[in-house]
Design a protein around this motif. Structure first.
Motif, PDB file in Angstrom:
ATOM      1  N   THR A  26      11.075 -13.579  22.814  1.00 28.88           N
ATOM      2  CA  THR A  26      12.075 -13.013  23.342  1.00 28.88           C
ATOM      3  C   THR A  26      12.478 -11.739  22.245  1.00 28.88           C
ATOM      4  O   THR A  26      12.553 -12.110  20.784  1.00 28.88           O
ATOM      5  CB  THR A  26      13.620 -14.174  23.377  1.00 28.88           C
ATOM      6  OG1 THR A  26      12.743 -14.928  24.552  1.00 28.88           O
ATOM      7  CG2 THR A  26      14.545 -13.539  23.859  1.00 28.88           C
ATOM      8  N   THR A  27      13.335 -11.159  22.553  1.00 27.96           N
ATOM      9  CA  THR A  27      14.202 -10.161  21.810  1.00 27.96           C
ATOM     10  C   THR A  27      14.852  -9.317  22.454  1.00 27.96           C
ATOM     11  O   THR A  27      15.577  -8.891  23.759  1.00 27.96           O
ATOM     12  CB  THR A  27      12.673  -9.155  21.485  1.00 27.96           C
ATOM     13  OG1 THR A  27      13.044  -7.986  20.366  1.00 27.96           O
ATOM     14  CG2 THR A  27      12.203  -7.968  22.962  1.00 27.96           C
ATOM     15  N   PHE A  28      15.688  -8.239  21.550  1.00 26.31           N
ATOM     16  CA  PHE A  28      16.909  -7.192  22.392  1.00 26.31           C
ATOM     17  C   PHE A  28      16.560  -6.120  22.076  1.00 26.31           C
ATOM     18  O   PHE A  28      15.342  -5.811  21.860  1.00 26.31           O
ATOM     19  CB  PHE A  28      18.294  -7.736  21.834  1.00 26.31           C
ATOM     20  CG  PHE A  28      17.645  -7.263  20.373  1.00 26.31           C
ATOM     21  CD1 PHE A  28      17.864  -6.559  19.439  1.00 26.31           C
ATOM     22  CD2 PHE A  28      17.419  -8.477  19.268  1.00 26.31           C
ATOM     23  CE1 PHE A  28      17.411  -6.417  17.864  1.00 26.31           C
ATOM     24  CE2 PHE A  28      17.616  -8.614  17.452  1.00 26.31           C
ATOM     25  CZ  PHE A  28      17.572  -7.576  17.365  1.00 26.31           C
ATOM     26  N   TRP A  29      16.067  -5.300  23.651  1.00 26.15           N
ATOM     27  CA  TRP A  29      15.166  -3.880  24.185  1.00 26.15           C
ATOM     28  C   TRP A  29      16.871  -2.765  23.585  1.00 26.15           C
ATOM     29  O   TRP A  29      16.989  -2.381  24.069  1.00 26.15           O
ATOM     30  CB  TRP A  29      14.909  -4.119  25.313  1.00 26.15           C
ATOM     31  CG  TRP A  29      13.998  -2.743  25.287  1.00 26.15           C
ATOM     32  CD1 TRP A  29      14.127  -1.613  25.419  1.00 26.15           C
ATOM     33  CD2 TRP A  29      12.641  -2.927  24.769  1.00 26.15           C
ATOM     34  NE1 TRP A  29      12.916  -0.869  25.390  1.00 26.15           N
ATOM     35  CE2 TRP A  29      11.970  -2.033  25.129  1.00 26.15           C
ATOM     36  CE3 TRP A  29      12.140  -4.555  24.435  1.00 26.15           C
ATOM     37  CZ2 TRP A  29      10.692  -1.716  25.474  1.00 26.15           C
ATOM     38  CZ3 TRP A  29      10.449  -4.533  24.792  1.00 26.15           C
ATOM     39  CH2 TRP A  29       9.708  -2.706  24.825  1.00 26.15           C
ATOM     40  N   ASP A  30      17.021  -2.619  21.881  1.00 26.50           N
ATOM     41  CA  ASP A  30      17.352  -1.849  21.353  1.00 26.50           C
ATOM     42  C   ASP A  30      17.179  -0.603  21.225  1.00 26.50           C
ATOM     43  O   ASP A  30      15.963  -0.104  21.338  1.00 26.50           O
ATOM     44  CB  ASP A  30      18.528  -2.993  19.721  1.00 26.50           C
ATOM     45  CG  ASP A  30      17.023  -2.063  19.037  1.00 26.50           C
ATOM     46  OD1 ASP A  30      16.103  -2.477  19.379  1.00 26.50           O
ATOM     47  OD2 ASP A  30      17.101  -1.644  17.851  1.00 26.50           O
ATOM     48  N   GLY A  31      18.593   0.064  20.833  1.00 27.54           N
ATOM     49  CA  GLY A  31      17.631   1.771  20.520  1.00 27.54           C
ATOM     50  C   GLY A  31      17.411   2.695  21.958  1.00 27.54           C
ATOM     51  O   GLY A  31      16.785   4.104  20.803  1.00 27.54           O
ATOM     52  N   VAL A  32      17.545   2.505  22.794  1.00 28.42           N
ATOM     53  CA  VAL A  32      17.762   3.193  23.821  1.00 28.42           C
ATOM     54  C   VAL A  32      18.992   4.150  23.697  1.00 28.42           C
ATOM     55  O   VAL A  32      20.149   4.134  23.916  1.00 28.42           O
ATOM     56  CB  VAL A  32      18.340   2.598  25.497  1.00 28.42           C
ATOM     57  CG1 VAL A  32      18.574   3.696  26.705  1.00 28.42           C
ATOM     58  CG2 VAL A  32      17.176   1.431  25.362  1.00 28.42           C
ATOM     59  N   ARG A  33      18.417   5.603  24.301  1.00 30.79           N
ATOM     60  CA  ARG A  33      19.321   6.666  23.427  1.00 30.79           C
ATOM     61  C   ARG A  33      19.685   8.315  24.312  1.00 30.79           C
ATOM     62  O   ARG A  33      19.657   8.830  23.772  1.00 30.79           O
ATOM     63  CB  ARG A  33      19.674   7.816  21.995  1.00 30.79           C
ATOM     64  CG  ARG A  33      20.129   6.128  21.044  1.00 30.79           C
ATOM     65  CD  ARG A  33      21.442   6.067  20.769  1.00 30.79           C
ATOM     66  NE  ARG A  33      21.191   5.147  19.617  1.00 30.79           N
ATOM     67  CZ  ARG A  33      21.028   3.335  19.533  1.00 30.79           C
ATOM     68  NH1 ARG A  33      20.854   2.725  21.351  1.00 30.79           N
ATOM     69  NH2 ARG A  33      21.820   2.410  18.839  1.00 30.79           N
ATOM     70  N   ASN A  34      19.104   8.021  25.635  1.00 37.82           N
ATOM     71  CA  ASN A  34      19.097   8.825  26.475  1.00 37.82           C
ATOM     72  C   ASN A  34      19.898   8.577  27.468  1.00 37.82           C
ATOM     73  O   ASN A  34      20.056   6.492  28.257  1.00 37.82           O
ATOM     74  CB  ASN A  34      18.033   8.756  27.063  1.00 37.82           C
ATOM     75  CG  ASN A  34      18.277   9.504  27.997  1.00 37.82           C
ATOM     76  OD1 ASN A  34      17.843   8.980  29.600  1.00 37.82           O
ATOM     77  ND2 ASN A  34      17.537  10.572  28.177  1.00 37.82           N
ATOM     78  N   TYR A  35      20.926   9.350  28.214  1.00 43.07           N
ATOM     79  CA  TYR A  35      22.408   8.763  29.233  1.00 43.07           C
ATOM     80  C   TYR A  35      21.658   7.415  30.463  1.00 43.07           C
ATOM     81  O   TYR A  35      22.596   7.092  31.127  1.00 43.07           O
ATOM     82  CB  TYR A  35      23.097   9.704  29.418  1.00 43.07           C
ATOM     83  CG  TYR A  35      24.560   9.975  28.592  1.00 43.07           C
ATOM     84  CD1 TYR A  35      25.001   8.991  27.974  1.00 43.07           C
ATOM     85  CD2 TYR A  35      23.994  10.724  27.359  1.00 43.07           C
ATOM     86  CE1 TYR A  35      25.946   9.352  27.135  1.00 43.07           C
ATOM     87  CE2 TYR A  35      24.315  10.870  25.578  1.00 43.07           C
ATOM     88  CZ  TYR A  35      26.343  10.164  26.066  1.00 43.07           C
ATOM     89  OH  TYR A  35      26.930  10.099  24.966  1.00 43.07           O
ATOM     90  N   GLN A  36      20.811   9.113  31.068  1.00 42.52           N
ATOM     91  CA  GLN A  36      20.109   7.818  32.427  1.00 42.52           C
ATOM     92  C   GLN A  36      20.116   6.757  32.246  1.00 42.52           C
ATOM     93  O   GLN A  36      19.938   5.736  33.035  1.00 42.52           O
ATOM     94  CB  GLN A  36      19.451   9.194  32.751  1.00 42.52           C
ATOM     95  CG  GLN A  36      18.929   9.034  34.399  1.00 42.52           C
ATOM     96  CD  GLN A  36      18.017   9.701  34.870  1.00 42.52           C
ATOM     97  OE1 GLN A  36      17.324  10.970  34.044  1.00 42.52           O
ATOM     98  NE2 GLN A  36      16.845   9.632  35.685  1.00 42.52           N
TER      99      GLN A  36
END
Length: 158
Positions: A26-36
């Motif tokens: 299991t992991t955390f899905w980090d780093g998304v830096r796009n508004y949509q």
DNA sequence: GCCAACGTTGGC
DNA sequence: GCCAACGTTGGC
């Protein structure tokens, strides 16, 4: 009813094998830096949803397996940390800009379903990841597309 | 609020 | 390595 998604990751950076080695897979899905993509994550991705893990920027480009959402959106802590690559000074703890979810490995495809295979499947002609200029790291997948990809992978259920 | 310039992504 | 597509920034 669960919904379906495709999460993109550069395989050099984070691959399905990295996920397989993680505690509880299991992991955390980090780093998304796009508004949509953020809006999908924050508003629509729910516990129990199915997720394809897509490897970009590598050879072969492919869907490497499936994951399941085990925690819905919560603030992305990496945005608050100056040491982090995805640090964003505009995101504040009392009003976070960016969110992440937790996912658990469900099934590793062996072999992977390559982009070429996806392109050859008529049912997948409208799949978002195959559209030209499609750069989102979080994309919706339809029920029919989900089933079609599982069929290509030779597995019965996600 | 427009739009040019720029940076990034990602397939090829 | 190239380049098209896209998002963001900032001057006006």
């Amino acid at each position: 009813m669960p919904r379906y998604w495709l999460f993109k990751s550069e395989a050099d950076c984070y691959s399905i094998d990295d996920l397989a080695k993680s505690p509880k897979q299991t992991t955390f899905w980090d780093g998304v830096r796009n508004y949509q993509a953020r809006n999908y994550l924050r508003d629509d991705v729910k516990v129990g949803d199915g997720v394809f893990l897509y490897h970009s920027g590598c050879d072969p480009l492919a869907i490497a397996g499936t994951m399941e959402v085990v925690r819905a959106a919560y603030p992305d802590e990496t945005a608050f940390n100056k040491q982090e690559q995805h640090y964003d000074p505009k995101s504040r703890r009392d009003d976070p800009t960016w969110y992440m979810v937790d996912v658990r490995l469900k099934q590793k495809f062996q072999p992977v379903v390559t982009r070429d295979m996806l392109k050859d499947a008529s049912e997948l002609a409208k799949m978002v990841v195959l559209q030209k200029g499609s750069r989102l790291s979080i994309m919706p997948v339809t029920d029919a597309e989900w089933r079609a990809v599982l069929k290509l992978a030779g597995v019965k259920s996600g």
